[in-house]
Design a protein around this motif. Structure first.
Motif, PDB file in Angstrom:
ATOM      1  N   GLU A 302       0.822  -1.209   0.000  1.00  0.00           N
ATOM      2  CA  GLU A 302       0.000   0.000   0.000  1.00  0.00           C
ATOM      3  C   GLU A 302       0.861   1.267   0.000  1.00  0.00           C
ATOM      4  OE1 GLU A 302      -3.367  -2.136   2.884  1.00  0.00           O
ATOM      5  OE2 GLU A 302      -1.873  -0.753   3.715  1.00  0.00           O
ATOM      6  N   ALA A 303       2.101   1.147   0.449  1.00  0.00           N
ATOM      7  CA  ALA A 303       2.983   2.303   0.597  1.00  0.00           C
ATOM      8  C   ALA A 303       3.963   2.452  -0.561  1.00  0.00           C
ATOM      9  CB  ALA A 303       3.753   2.188   1.911  1.00  0.00           C
ATOM     10  N   ILE A 304       3.846   1.629  -1.594  1.00  0.00           N
ATOM     11  CA  ILE A 304       4.830   1.638  -2.674  1.00  0.00           C
ATOM     12  C   ILE A 304       4.994   3.018  -3.325  1.00  0.00           C
ATOM     13  CG2 ILE A 304       5.300   0.746  -4.996  1.00  0.00           C
ATOM     14  CD1 ILE A 304       6.148  -1.135  -2.791  1.00  0.00           C
ATOM     15  N   PRO A 305       3.925   3.823  -3.521  1.00  0.00           N
ATOM     16  CA  PRO A 305       4.164   5.139  -4.132  1.00  0.00           C
ATOM     17  C   PRO A 305       5.063   6.057  -3.299  1.00  0.00           C
ATOM     18  CG  PRO A 305       1.848   4.550  -4.298  1.00  0.00           C
ATOM     19  CD  PRO A 305       2.488   3.548  -3.372  1.00  0.00           C
ATOM     20  N   VAL A 311       7.652   7.171 -12.278  1.00  0.00           N
ATOM     21  CA  VAL A 311       7.529   6.093 -13.262  1.00  0.00           C
ATOM     22  C   VAL A 311       8.867   5.368 -13.417  1.00  0.00           C
ATOM     23  CG1 VAL A 311       5.556   7.007 -14.531  1.00  0.00           C
ATOM     24  CG2 VAL A 311       7.857   7.808 -15.097  1.00  0.00           C
ATOM     25  N   ASN A 312       9.965   6.104 -13.331  1.00  0.00           N
ATOM     26  CA  ASN A 312      11.285   5.486 -13.450  1.00  0.00           C
ATOM     27  C   ASN A 312      11.562   4.522 -12.304  1.00  0.00           C
ATOM     28  OD1 ASN A 312      14.432   5.945 -12.485  1.00  0.00           O
ATOM     29  ND2 ASN A 312      14.221   5.606 -14.689  1.00  0.00           N
ATOM     30  N   SER A 313      10.933   4.745 -11.149  1.00  0.00           N
ATOM     31  CA  SER A 313      11.199   3.916  -9.962  1.00  0.00           C
ATOM     32  C   SER A 313      10.929   2.442 -10.221  1.00  0.00           C
ATOM     33  CB  SER A 313      10.327   4.379  -8.791  1.00  0.00           C
ATOM     34  OG  SER A 313      10.440   5.758  -8.564  1.00  0.00           O
ATOM     35  N   TYR A 314       9.938   2.164 -11.045  1.00  0.00           N
ATOM     36  CA  TYR A 314       9.500   0.781 -11.246  1.00  0.00           C
ATOM     37  C   TYR A 314      10.402   0.030 -12.226  1.00  0.00           C
ATOM     38  CZ  TYR A 314       5.750   2.576  -8.525  1.00  0.00           C
ATOM     39  OH  TYR A 314       5.049   3.148  -7.480  1.00  0.00           O
ATOM     40  N   ARG A 315      11.285   0.734 -12.891  1.00  0.00           N
ATOM     41  CA  ARG A 315      12.270   0.086 -13.754  1.00  0.00           C
ATOM     42  C   ARG A 315      13.354  -0.594 -12.918  1.00  0.00           C
ATOM     43  NH1 ARG A 315      10.976   1.810 -18.776  1.00  0.00           N
ATOM     44  NH2 ARG A 315      10.096   3.907 -19.041  1.00  0.00           N
ATOM     45  N   ARG A 316      13.405  -0.250 -11.637  1.00  0.00           N
ATOM     46  CA  ARG A 316      14.411  -0.851 -10.754  1.00  0.00           C
ATOM     47  C   ARG A 316      14.042  -2.287 -10.371  1.00  0.00           C
ATOM     48  NH1 ARG A 316      13.951  -0.127  -5.133  1.00  0.00           N
ATOM     49  NH2 ARG A 316      15.585  -1.301  -4.083  1.00  0.00           N
ATOM     50  N   GLY A 395       6.160 -11.567  -8.301  1.00  0.00           N
ATOM     51  CA  GLY A 395       6.073 -10.275  -7.639  1.00  0.00           C
ATOM     52  C   GLY A 395       4.788 -10.155  -6.844  1.00  0.00           C
ATOM     53  N   ASP A 396       4.846  -9.443  -5.722  1.00  0.00           N
ATOM     54  CA  ASP A 396       3.622  -9.281  -4.934  1.00  0.00           C
ATOM     55  C   ASP A 396       3.427  -7.842  -4.463  1.00  0.00           C
ATOM     56  OD1 ASP A 396       4.995 -11.051  -2.024  1.00  0.00           O
ATOM     57  OD2 ASP A 396       5.579  -9.187  -2.986  1.00  0.00           O
ATOM     58  N   PHE A 397       3.999  -6.873  -5.209  1.00  0.00           N
ATOM     59  CA  PHE A 397       3.627  -5.484  -4.970  1.00  0.00           C
ATOM     60  C   PHE A 397       3.499  -4.796  -6.324  1.00  0.00           C
ATOM     61  CE2 PHE A 397       8.269  -5.812  -4.167  1.00  0.00           C
ATOM     62  CZ  PHE A 397       8.765  -4.973  -5.152  1.00  0.00           C
ATOM     63  N   PRO A 398       2.812  -3.650  -6.381  1.00  0.00           N
ATOM     64  CA  PRO A 398       2.543  -2.997  -7.677  1.00  0.00           C
ATOM     65  C   PRO A 398       3.824  -2.699  -8.446  1.00  0.00           C
ATOM     66  CG  PRO A 398       1.210  -2.019  -5.949  1.00  0.00           C
ATOM     67  CD  PRO A 398       2.168  -2.941  -5.262  1.00  0.00           C
ATOM     68  N   GLY A 402       0.698   3.957 -11.631  1.00  0.00           N
ATOM     69  CA  GLY A 402      -0.751   4.045 -11.622  1.00  0.00           C
ATOM     70  C   GLY A 402      -1.380   2.980 -10.743  1.00  0.00           C
ATOM     71  N   GLU A 403      -0.935   1.744 -10.900  1.00  0.00           N
ATOM     72  CA  GLU A 403      -1.460   0.646 -10.084  1.00  0.00           C
ATOM     73  C   GLU A 403      -1.141   0.887  -8.605  1.00  0.00           C
ATOM     74  OE1 GLU A 403      -0.725  -4.162  -9.353  1.00  0.00           O
ATOM     75  OE2 GLU A 403       0.353  -3.102 -10.956  1.00  0.00           O
ATOM     76  N   ALA A 404       0.065   1.347  -8.332  1.00  0.00           N
ATOM     77  CA  ALA A 404       0.468   1.573  -6.942  1.00  0.00           C
ATOM     78  C   ALA A 404      -0.398   2.638  -6.280  1.00  0.00           C
ATOM     79  CB  ALA A 404       1.939   1.974  -6.890  1.00  0.00           C
TER      80      ALA A 404
END
Length: 453
Positions: A302-305, A311-316, A395-398, A402-404
Motif C-alpha cells: 500500500e505504501a509503494i508510491p 515512473v522510473n522507480s518501477y524500472r528498478r 512479484g507481490d507489490f505494484p 498508476g497501479e500503486a
C-alpha cells in the motif's frame, strides 16, 4: 558569534563558525519530492526573526514544476505557512563562497498546528505513535547513487562518468577498491563536506553499477537520519559538480545497470528498559520481531508510491538486478524484499530493501515505520521464512505507478497512521505527475511503433 540562537546549534556548526563571521542562513524545508525549498537570508536578519513564511502550495507542485489540484475545499489561495527553525539541524554549507549555515524548519498553520502534508511532520507523526507505546524506533539508511557524465540533453542516454584513469567507469566491479579510487577526488570532497557538516559516514563502497556508490550512515533517530539523507543528497551533488560530473539519485538512471536503493534498517527500543524489543531475555527473536515483519509484508504494497514515487522507480524492480520483486523475508538473503542481516542479539534488525533512492527520505522512512507499527499493533504474522532465490518467485507489490496509487488510495489503516490529509495531497500530486508522463511519447515508441504498429 554573539547571537543567542547560535548557542542552540550543534557543536559541529559552532566549530565551523569559530573565529568567522556568519554571512547567511538558508532557511529550508523539504517538499514532497525531497527538494530543499526556502529562503536565504542575511545572518543579521535571521537573528531578528523567530519564523518566516512560505505558501503551502510548495507541497502541491509536481517534480516538473507544474501544479496539482490538491489545495482542498478552500481552493488554490496559497495561504502562508509559519516555518519555525529547528536549531538542532543547523549545519554548514561548505561549498558556498561565504560562511553559510543551513537550518531545517518545521511547518505550522496559523493555529500553530503542524501542516499535515509536510514530509518531516509526517515522519514525526509516525514516531509519536511509537513513543505513545513506550517505543523508540531506530533506523539506519543506506544510500546508493551514480556518478555520471554531465548530461544537459534529456534525449541523450545517461553515461558513466570519466574516472581518474581517463576511462569511463566500468560496471560489475562491486566492492572494488580500485573502482572507488577512480572517483577519489569526488569522494574526498564528500568526506570533507560531511565532516564540516558534522555527519558521520559509516562507509563508502563501490556497488554493482557503472559509477554506482553506496554510503552507509550510523543508526539513530528516524527524524535525525532523514535530515541527514536530505542534506546528503545536496552535499553529494555539490561534490560531483566540482569535478565536472553529476550525482544522480534516480532509481534507474542507466539501462542494463542495477538501480539505486535506499535500504532502511529498523530496530525498536523499549524506552523504559533501553532494550531492543526484537530480542528476548534469552537472546531469541520475539513476537515483536515477527509481527514487525508481518506488518511490512501486509502494508508495504500500500505504501509503494512513497518508496517508488516516479515512473522510473518501477524500472528498478527487475529480476536478478539487485532489487527485490516481492516481499518474501529471509535471513541474510539479498534476493528477498525483507532481509534479516547478520548481527548480535542487541543489534537485531530488519532491513527493508524495497525503497528506492529517489524517494523522499522522510516519507520513505515514515512509510516503512508505519507498516511495521501496524504489524506490531495488529500482531500481523509473517509468511514462512524464505530460503533460496526469491527471484524465482512472483512479484507481490505494484509494478507501475498508476497501479500503486490505486492500491495506496484504498489503504485506510496506513492512511490513519501517516495522516489522511497527507495521503490525499500526495496521491493527487503523484497522479498529476503520472498524467504528465503519459503525455510524453518515448523514443522506444517512435522506434518500434511508428512503422510497425
Amino acid at each position: 558569534m554573539t547571537a543567542e540562537w547560535t548557542k542552540q546549534i550543534p557543536q559541529s556548526a559552532q566549530e565551523y563558525l569559530e573565529n568567522r563571521r556568519l554571512d547567511e542562513v538558508e532557511c529550508i524545508i523539504s517538499d514532497l519530492p525531497g527538494i530543499a525549498r526556502g529562503k536565504a537570508v542575511p545572518a543579521t536578519k535571521f537573528t531578528r526573526q523567530k519564523y518566516f513564511h512560505l505558501p503551502n502550495s510548495i507541497f502541491f507542485q509536481t517534480i516538473t514544476g507544474d501544479w496539482s489540484d490538491a489545495a482542498g475545499a478552500e481552493g488554490f489561495t496559497e495561504p502562508d505557512m509559519i516555518l519555525k527553525p529547528d536549531y538542532s539541524t543547523a549545519t554548514a554549507a561548505p561549498w558556498t563562497g561565504d560562511w553559510t549555515l543551513q537550518i531545517i524548519h518545521d511547518a505550522y498553520d496559523r493555529k500553530d498546528q503542524p501542516i499535515p502534508f509536510s514530509p518531516r511532520n509526517v515522519l514525526k507523526r509516525v514516531c509519536k505513535l511509537y513513543e505513545d507505546q513506550g517505543w523508540k524506533p531506530i533506523v539506519a539508511p543506506e544510500m546508493e547513487f551514480y556518478l555520471v557524465a554531465r548530461n544537459i540533453d534529456p534525449a541523450k542516454p545517461i553515461e558513466p562518468m570519466m574516472g581518474r584513469s581517463g576511462r569511463p567507469a566500468a560496471a560489475r566491479q562491486a566492492y572494488s577498491m580500485t573502482a572507488v579510487d577512480e572517483f577519489g577526488p569526488v569522494i574526498d570532497d564528500i568526506y570533507d563536506f560531511a565532516e564540516a557538516q558534522g555527519f558521520e559516514i559509516d562507509g563508502i563502497t563501490q556497488e554493482g553499477g557503472a559509477g554506482q556508490l553506496e554510503i552507509n550512515l550510523r543508526h539513530g533517530s528516524p527524524v535525525k537520519l532523514a535530515d541527514e539523507v536530505f542534506y546528503f543528497k545536496r552535499l553529494i551533488r555539490e561534490a560531483a559538480l566540482r569535478h565536472d560530473c553529476f550525482a544522480t539519485f534516480m532509481a534507474k538512471p542507466i539501462a542494463g545497470e542495477p538501480g539505486s536503493a535506499m535500504h532502511i534498517h529498523h530496530s525498536v527500543m523499549d524506552i523504559e528498559t533501553g532494550k531492543n524489543i526484537f530480542t528476548g531475555p534469552a537472546g531469541g527473536e520475539t513476537d515483536a520481531f515477527f509481527t514487525f515483519i508481518g506488518g511490512l509484508q501486509k502494508h508495504l504494497p500500500e505504501a509503494i508510491p512513497l518508496l517508488a514515487p516516479y515512473v522510473n522507480s518501477y524500472r528498478r524492480y527487475v529480476k536478478d538486478h539487485a532489487a527485490p520483486i516481492n516481499l518474501e523475508w529471509g535471513r541474510d538473503n539479498r534476493t528477498t524484499g525483507i532481509r534479516v542481516p547478520i548481527s548480535d542479539t542487541e543489534a537485531r534488525r530488519i532491513e527493508n530493501r524495497v525503497a528506492g533512492m529517489d524517494c523522499n527520505p522522510y516519507l520513505g522512512i515514515a512509510a516503512s515505520l508505519a507498516a511495521g507499527y501496524l504489524g506490531l499493533m495488529n500482531e500481523e504474522r509473517p509468511s514462512k521464512q524464505f530460503r533460496g532465490d526469491a527471484y524465482e518467485g512472483e512479484g507481490d507489490f505494484p509494478r507501475t505507478l498508476g497501479e500503486a496509487l490505486d492500491v495506496m488510495d484504498g489503504a485506510t489503516a496506513l492512511g490513519e497512521v501517516l495522516g489522511p490529509e497527507f495521503l490525499r495531497v500526495y496521491s493527487i500530486v503523484k497522479r498529476t505527475e503520472y498524467e504528465e508522463f503519459l503525455n510524453v511519447i518515448s523514443p522506444w515508441e517512435r522506434e518500434h511503433l511508428l512503422l510497425n504498429a
